[in-house]
Scaffold this active site. Sequence first.
Site, PDB file in Angstrom:
ATOM      1  N   ARG A   1       0.853  -1.199   0.000  1.00 13.55           N
ATOM      2  CA  ARG A   1       0.000   0.000   0.000  1.00 13.55           C
ATOM      3  C   ARG A   1       0.884   1.243   0.000  1.00 13.55           C
ATOM      4  O   ARG A   1       1.760   1.384   0.846  1.00 13.55           O
ATOM      5  CB  ARG A   1      -0.919  -0.011   1.234  1.00 13.55           C
ATOM      6  CG  ARG A   1      -1.759   1.228   1.350  1.00 13.55           C
ATOM      7  CD  ARG A   1      -2.789   1.155   2.467  1.00 13.55           C
ATOM      8  NE  ARG A   1      -3.415   2.461   2.597  1.00 13.55           N
ATOM      9  CZ  ARG A   1      -3.417   3.197   3.699  1.00 13.55           C
ATOM     10  NH1 ARG A   1      -2.890   2.732   4.816  1.00 13.55           N
ATOM     11  NH2 ARG A   1      -3.978   4.387   3.707  1.00 13.55           N
TER      12      ARG A   1
ATOM     13  N   ASN B   1      -7.819   1.483   9.947  1.00 14.47           N
ATOM     14  CA  ASN B   1      -6.514   1.646  10.594  1.00 14.47           C
ATOM     15  C   ASN B   1      -6.752   1.561  12.086  1.00 14.47           C
ATOM     16  O   ASN B   1      -7.512   2.358  12.652  1.00 14.47           O
ATOM     17  CB  ASN B   1      -5.898   3.010  10.263  1.00 14.47           C
ATOM     18  CG  ASN B   1      -5.467   3.112   8.803  1.00 14.47           C
ATOM     19  OD1 ASN B   1      -5.526   2.125   8.055  1.00 14.47           O
ATOM     20  ND2 ASN B   1      -5.025   4.291   8.401  1.00 14.47           N
TER      21      ASN B   1
ATOM     22  N   HIS C   1      -3.354  10.846   0.923  1.00 12.90           N
ATOM     23  CA  HIS C   1      -2.797  10.609   2.266  1.00 12.90           C
ATOM     24  C   HIS C   1      -2.169  11.930   2.708  1.00 12.90           C
ATOM     25  O   HIS C   1      -0.971  12.026   2.955  1.00 12.90           O
ATOM     26  CB  HIS C   1      -1.790   9.461   2.236  1.00 12.90           C
ATOM     27  CG  HIS C   1      -1.519   8.826   3.572  1.00 12.90           C
ATOM     28  ND1 HIS C   1      -1.612   7.457   3.800  1.00 12.90           N
ATOM     29  CD2 HIS C   1      -1.152   9.362   4.756  1.00 12.90           C
ATOM     30  CE1 HIS C   1      -1.290   7.206   5.065  1.00 12.90           C
ATOM     31  NE2 HIS C   1      -1.016   8.347   5.668  1.00 12.90           N
TER      32      HIS C   1
ATOM     33  N   TYR D   1      -5.000   1.517  15.826  1.00 11.78           N
ATOM     34  CA  TYR D   1      -3.824   1.720  16.669  1.00 11.78           C
ATOM     35  C   TYR D   1      -4.112   1.545  18.155  1.00 11.78           C
ATOM     36  O   TYR D   1      -3.414   0.836  18.838  1.00 11.78           O
ATOM     37  CB  TYR D   1      -3.207   3.098  16.394  1.00 11.78           C
ATOM     38  CG  TYR D   1      -2.499   3.151  15.052  1.00 11.78           C
ATOM     39  CD1 TYR D   1      -1.204   2.663  14.905  1.00 11.78           C
ATOM     40  CD2 TYR D   1      -3.133   3.656  13.917  1.00 11.78           C
ATOM     41  CE1 TYR D   1      -0.555   2.680  13.674  1.00 11.78           C
ATOM     42  CE2 TYR D   1      -2.488   3.673  12.684  1.00 11.78           C
ATOM     43  CZ  TYR D   1      -1.193   3.183  12.572  1.00 11.78           C
ATOM     44  OH  TYR D   1      -0.556   3.191  11.356  1.00 11.78           O
TER      45      TYR D   1
ATOM     46  N   GLU E   1      -3.812  -0.356   8.146  1.00 14.98           N
ATOM     47  CA  GLU E   1      -2.655   0.061   8.943  1.00 14.98           C
ATOM     48  C   GLU E   1      -2.796  -0.496  10.348  1.00 14.98           C
ATOM     49  O   GLU E   1      -3.894  -0.497  10.918  1.00 14.98           O
ATOM     50  CB  GLU E   1      -2.559   1.597   9.087  1.00 14.98           C
ATOM     51  CG  GLU E   1      -1.974   2.310   7.904  1.00 14.98           C
ATOM     52  CD  GLU E   1      -1.914   3.825   8.101  1.00 14.98           C
ATOM     53  OE1 GLU E   1      -1.705   4.282   9.243  1.00 14.98           O
ATOM     54  OE2 GLU E   1      -2.087   4.537   7.097  1.00 14.98           O
TER      55      GLU E   1
ATOM     56  N   GLU F   1      -7.821   8.156   6.383  1.00 20.53           N
ATOM     57  CA  GLU F   1      -8.169   8.784   7.656  1.00 20.53           C
ATOM     58  C   GLU F   1      -8.712  10.208   7.520  1.00 20.53           C
ATOM     59  O   GLU F   1      -8.066  11.177   7.958  1.00 20.53           O
ATOM     60  CB  GLU F   1      -6.948   8.786   8.585  1.00 20.53           C
ATOM     61  CG  GLU F   1      -6.386   7.401   8.847  1.00 20.53           C
ATOM     62  CD  GLU F   1      -5.300   7.389   9.923  1.00 20.53           C
ATOM     63  OE1 GLU F   1      -4.786   8.461  10.270  1.00 20.53           O
ATOM     64  OE2 GLU F   1      -4.978   6.301  10.427  1.00 20.53           O
TER      65      GLU F   1
END
Length: 460
Positions: free
Chosen positions: A90, A305, A134, A307, A365, A179
């Site tokens: 990616r 994503n 991005h 985290y 991610e 995002e």
Amino acid sequence: MNFKTDPSHSGANVLRRDFPSDFRWGCSTSSYQIEGAAQEDGRGESIWDRFCSEPGRIRDGSSGAVACDHYHRWPEDLDMAKQLGVNAYRFSIAWPRLLPQGRGAVNEKGLDFYSRLVDGMLERGLQPWATLYHWDLPQALQEQGGWANRATVDAFLEYTELVTRRLGDRVKHWITHNEPYCTAFLGNFEGNHAPGLKDHKTALLVCHHLLLSHGRAVPLIKRLVPDANVGITLSLHPISPASDSVEDAAAAIRHDGLRNRWFLDPLHGRGYPEDVLALLGSDAPQLLSNDLREIATPTDFLGVNYYFPERIENAPGVAPIATRVVETHGVERTAFGWEVDPEGMVTLLTRIQRDYAPNCVYLTENGSTFEDELLPDGRVEDVQRRSYLQRHLAAAQRAMAAGVPLKGYFAWSLLDNFEWAEGYLRRFGLAYVDFETQQRTLKASGQWYAQFLQPGEADR
Ligand code: FCB
């Protein structure tokens, strides 16, 4: 599906063969964070170049002007991805490299770069996954209001058309935005990302235009690349109240509303959540009649994503919605302070499934930053990152066992890189980058990932 899950959740026993054979294994990068060559071959200025040039914006005073010099070193970097054994890569495309003024004149050299890069992926057996946005908006568009200007939606569609016409014969996996929460709120409300504004109404308008540009890009990409898979990547968090109090419980619902549902609801055809709209009052974006319908254009997958989880307390007077993220004590954290919570990933993915039922999900991610050290003998013993990776892969299995249609996992990131407002102070790579010499060294975590991905006897 019957997974052999590790009851201790340590991840030490996680095996590739316990995942479906068509599961996508990848790693993620982004243009501004790795490419460098900011002034080369006709690239225009991006909002991140401008932001980094303003004193005090980036913790170590750095910028992405050189970064990992990937613009020149990409063959070596793709070799490294191949060495990891991933079958997908990616990356993102720098809009100002292709359209230095954001619209109009095309920079052929920029297009050639991405065309070579994509060929390089295919030659190495890496399926290209292109992210269109991005965060590196052309500065020229910011000067006309950036994403707060509805005309930027049209500019994004022109850019999308240009890219898909050129790369769509080879790139079949497209992510419109990475995002949008961060683009909109970190960039325009918290002000710690480019363009560095601090206005909630602007952030909400930016957010609406990002979602609209996504919704309009989907049919455009599909028209130009009929066999394309198109999705969007959201940064989402499992959210819980910081205490048992009624106030914190209500705060957690509000926070989830703006952090998660604000994106998931309109993308799934429900419009913006009513409870959040009521809180926002006149800050809420003005919609044109077709906007919500366009935002809800069906996609092929949802990119997540993941985290860390967020625990929320009621915080009267704190803008914008009287909530605050609290630090929980006694939990494991990365060097960034982000809580390590693999089970949170299961909670998040199963919640998305329960509430929105996407038919295909990718973890686009997931990764961690620690104080890595390049030892004199050339090793980087990042055992914490290795364990983080193992435990999150084990968590991915548990999510699948619970019915989440998870089809792939992309580790963030291939390389240590320019970590936005933190500059080069945060290393997230599976490979260590010495930013003085640009030498890359696969860390212990990268070596483990490569070993994990190695086809075993049973798979040959
Ligand atoms: C995500 C971004 C990515 C990287 C990681 C650590 O929010 O998408 O570019 O900075 O965080």
